[in-house]
Design a protein around this motif. Structure first.
Motif, PDB file in Angstrom:
ATOM      1  N   MET A  24       0.849  -1.196   0.000  1.00 29.76           N
ATOM      2  CA  MET A  24       0.000   0.000   0.000  1.00 29.76           C
ATOM      3  C   MET A  24       0.887   1.249   0.000  1.00 29.76           C
ATOM      4  N   LYS A  25       0.556   2.177  -0.883  1.00 27.09           N
ATOM      5  CA  LYS A  25       1.306   3.426  -0.947  1.00 27.09           C
ATOM      6  C   LYS A  25       0.535   4.526  -0.231  1.00 27.09           C
ATOM      7  N   ILE A  26       1.211   5.239   0.667  1.00 30.46           N
ATOM      8  CA  ILE A  26       0.622   6.344   1.418  1.00 30.46           C
ATOM      9  C   ILE A  26       1.254   7.641   0.936  1.00 30.46           C
ATOM     10  N   THR A  27       0.429   8.615   0.594  1.00 23.20           N
ATOM     11  CA  THR A  27       0.908   9.887   0.058  1.00 23.20           C
ATOM     12  C   THR A  27       0.382  11.049   0.901  1.00 23.20           C
ATOM     13  N   PHE A  28       1.275  11.964   1.244  1.00 17.94           N
ATOM     14  CA  PHE A  28       0.924  13.134   2.043  1.00 17.94           C
ATOM     15  C   PHE A  28       0.799  14.362   1.138  1.00 17.94           C
ATOM     16  N   SER A  29      -0.242  15.159   1.361  1.00 17.32           N
ATOM     17  CA  SER A  29      -0.365  16.436   0.663  1.00 17.32           C
ATOM     18  C   SER A  29       0.597  17.440   1.297  1.00 17.32           C
ATOM     19  N   PRO A  30       0.862  18.569   0.629  1.00 17.92           N
ATOM     20  CA  PRO A  30       1.648  19.624   1.289  1.00 17.92           C
ATOM     21  C   PRO A  30       0.961  20.067   2.574  1.00 17.92           C
ATOM     22  N   PRO A  31       1.728  20.391   3.617  1.00 18.33           N
ATOM     23  CA  PRO A  31       1.109  20.780   4.896  1.00 18.33           C
ATOM     24  C   PRO A  31       0.359  22.102   4.808  1.00 18.33           C
ATOM     25  N   ASP A  55      -0.821  25.204   7.007  1.00 12.10           N
ATOM     26  CA  ASP A  55      -0.448  25.845   8.272  1.00 12.10           C
ATOM     27  C   ASP A  55      -1.670  26.391   9.007  1.00 12.10           C
ATOM     28  N   ASP A  56      -1.625  26.306  10.319  1.00 13.25           N
ATOM     29  CA  ASP A  56      -2.624  26.891  11.195  1.00 13.25           C
ATOM     30  C   ASP A  56      -1.866  27.613  12.305  1.00 13.25           C
ATOM     31  N   ALA A  57      -1.559  28.882  12.072  1.00 10.51           N
ATOM     32  CA  ALA A  57      -0.736  29.632  13.018  1.00 10.51           C
ATOM     33  C   ALA A  57      -1.431  29.814  14.360  1.00 10.51           C
ATOM     34  N   VAL A  58      -2.758  29.913  14.356  1.00 10.23           N
ATOM     35  CA  VAL A  58      -3.499  30.136  15.605  1.00 10.23           C
ATOM     36  C   VAL A  58      -3.342  28.944  16.548  1.00 10.23           C
ATOM     37  N   TRP A  59      -3.408  27.753  15.993  1.00 11.64           N
ATOM     38  CA  TRP A  59      -3.291  26.541  16.807  1.00 11.64           C
ATOM     39  C   TRP A  59      -1.864  25.993  16.840  1.00 11.64           C
ATOM     40  N   GLY A  60      -0.957  26.600  16.095  1.00  7.92           N
ATOM     41  CA  GLY A  60       0.426  26.134  16.086  1.00  7.92           C
ATOM     42  C   GLY A  60       0.597  24.764  15.473  1.00  7.92           C
ATOM     43  N   CYS A  61      -0.207  24.453  14.431  1.00  7.15           N
ATOM     44  CA  CYS A  61      -0.206  23.115  13.826  1.00  7.15           C
ATOM     45  C   CYS A  61      -0.057  23.196  12.312  1.00  7.15           C
ATOM     46  N   THR A  62       0.252  22.042  11.736  1.00 11.12           N
ATOM     47  CA  THR A  62       0.060  21.838  10.307  1.00 11.12           C
ATOM     48  C   THR A  62      -0.818  20.609  10.117  1.00 11.12           C
ATOM     49  N   TYR A  63      -1.586  20.601   9.011  1.00 10.82           N
ATOM     50  CA  TYR A  63      -2.486  19.492   8.698  1.00 10.82           C
ATOM     51  C   TYR A  63      -2.193  19.009   7.286  1.00 10.82           C
ATOM     52  N   GLN A  64      -2.286  17.713   7.098  1.00 16.03           N
ATOM     53  CA  GLN A  64      -2.057  17.133   5.779  1.00 16.03           C
ATOM     54  C   GLN A  64      -3.114  16.089   5.457  1.00 16.03           C
ATOM     55  N   HIS A  65      -3.669  16.197   4.252  1.00 15.73           N
ATOM     56  CA  HIS A  65      -4.447  15.089   3.713  1.00 15.73           C
ATOM     57  C   HIS A  65      -3.498  13.915   3.475  1.00 15.73           C
ATOM     58  N   VAL A  66      -3.980  12.738   3.727  1.00  9.73           N
ATOM     59  CA  VAL A  66      -3.196  11.535   3.449  1.00  9.73           C
ATOM     60  C   VAL A  66      -4.057  10.624   2.591  1.00  9.73           C
ATOM     61  N   GLN A  94       9.193   7.404  13.317  1.00  6.65           N
ATOM     62  CA  GLN A  94       9.930   8.234  12.369  1.00  6.65           C
ATOM     63  C   GLN A  94       9.247   8.266  11.006  1.00  6.65           C
ATOM     64  N   LYS A  95       8.521   7.179  10.662  1.00  8.42           N
ATOM     65  CA  LYS A  95       7.829   7.090   9.379  1.00  8.42           C
ATOM     66  C   LYS A  95       6.328   6.964   9.638  1.00  8.42           C
ATOM     67  N   PRO A  96       5.630   8.095   9.757  1.00  8.41           N
ATOM     68  CA  PRO A  96       4.196   8.028  10.059  1.00  8.41           C
ATOM     69  C   PRO A  96       3.391   7.317   8.988  1.00  8.41           C
ATOM     70  N   GLU A  97       3.914   7.262   7.763  1.00  6.62           N
ATOM     71  CA  GLU A  97       3.173   6.595   6.700  1.00  6.62           C
ATOM     72  C   GLU A  97       2.965   5.110   7.005  1.00  6.62           C
ATOM     73  N   LEU A  98       3.923   4.493   7.700  1.00 10.41           N
ATOM     74  CA  LEU A  98       3.769   3.086   8.059  1.00 10.41           C
ATOM     75  C   LEU A  98       2.657   2.900   9.090  1.00 10.41           C
ATOM     76  N   ILE A  99       2.597   3.805  10.039  1.00 13.62           N
ATOM     77  CA  ILE A  99       1.551   3.741  11.062  1.00 13.62           C
ATOM     78  C   ILE A  99       0.185   3.954  10.438  1.00 13.62           C
ATOM     79  N   LEU A 100       0.067   4.939   9.561  1.00 13.58           N
ATOM     80  CA  LEU A 100      -1.220   5.218   8.925  1.00 13.58           C
ATOM     81  C   LEU A 100      -1.643   4.084   8.001  1.00 13.58           C
ATOM     82  N   ALA A 101      -0.698   3.447   7.346  1.00 10.28           N
ATOM     83  CA  ALA A 101      -1.034   2.296   6.499  1.00 10.28           C
ATOM     84  C   ALA A 101      -1.585   1.147   7.343  1.00 10.28           C
TER      85      ALA A 101
END
Length: 241
Positions: free
Chosen positions: A1-8, A10-21, A210-217
């Motif tokens: 299974m291939k896992i692909t992350f979108s560009p992050p 930014d959410d400066a108010v919450w101090g986070c980044t979010y990515q579609h996977v 270190q490799k979140p893609e493995l966990i998400l898969a």
């Protein structure tokens, strides 16, 4: 299974980044995203503001407003103390960690999938600390209520714990036990879907690998197994680091 992350995103108010996977596996009803907390102080400060925002209570009728007010004030005080301690000390303890996963996930679903966040369940359930059911809820564009379970670990990747706990709660009808309260917090169409057993599930979990893609898969595969035995409209998997 291939896992692909979108560009992050930014959410400066919450101090986070979010990515579609996205996953190469063809299952459109399982949706993935990844949250990275970049600024713990900003995140904790945002949580304080969310918890202290009682505007949702003012929209209730007098009976429910009176019923919720004490629980909200007691729980909010406890949560704000925890958040402020994290903001000043910069350390993630277990109490803060699970709330970080819960609220970070609901914020990510709001930003990436246009969900509506429902006030944190701990604010309107009758006890300050309990394991009485789902941790958080959202509604999606299709108007389904999504029942969220969050698990935090400082060293592991507890996606199996989140998914299995969610399944146990469904087996025990704890999503239906939330209905009398949710009726005051979501619209009538969302409740009518729940009455027909149309709803979603969110499994949110901390990621230390270190490799979140493995966990998400692996989480994707576990969600597929659960969907074989449970009638779930959408399954959202959210990893938080």
């Amino acid at each position: 299974m291939k896992i692909t992350f979108s560009p992050p995103q930014d959410d400066a108010v919450w101090g986070c980044t979010y990515q579609h996977v996205t996953s190469s596996a063809a299952d459109k009803n399982i949706k993935l995203c990844f949250v990275e907390v970049k600024d713990l102080h900003a995140f904790a400060t945002a949580l304080v503001e969310v918890v202290l925002d009682n505007s949702w209570i003012t929209n209730l009728d007098d009976r429910y407003r009176r019923a919720y007010s004490k629980t909200v004030s007691q729980t909010a005080a406890k949560l704000v103390n925890t958040f402020n301690k994290t903001a000043s000390g910069g350390n993630v303890e277990s109490d803060f960690g699970e709330t970080m996963v819960s609220m970070g996930s609901s914020r990510a679903l709001e930003m990436l999938f246009t969900h509506l966040r429902i006030p944190l369940a701990e604010l309107w359930k009758p006890q300050i600390s309990q394991n009485g059911g789902f941790d958080f809820h959202t509604t999606c564009l299709e108007k389904f209520i999504n029942f969220g379970e969050a698990k935090y670990s400082s060293s592991a990747n507890p996606y199996t714990d989140a998914i299995s706990q969610a399944q146990d709660f469904l087996n025990d009808d704890k999503h239906l036990r939330d209905a009398p309260d949710l009726e005051n917090l979501v619209d009538k169409q969302s409740m009518s879907y729940l009455d027909k057993d149309d709803f979603g599930v969110i499994a949110a979990f901390s990621v230390n690998a270190q490799k979140p893609e493995l966990i998400l898969a692996n989480a994707f595969l576990a969600a597929q197994e659960m969907m074989k035995v449970k009638k779930i409209k959408n399954f959202y998997l959210v990893g938080v680091r």
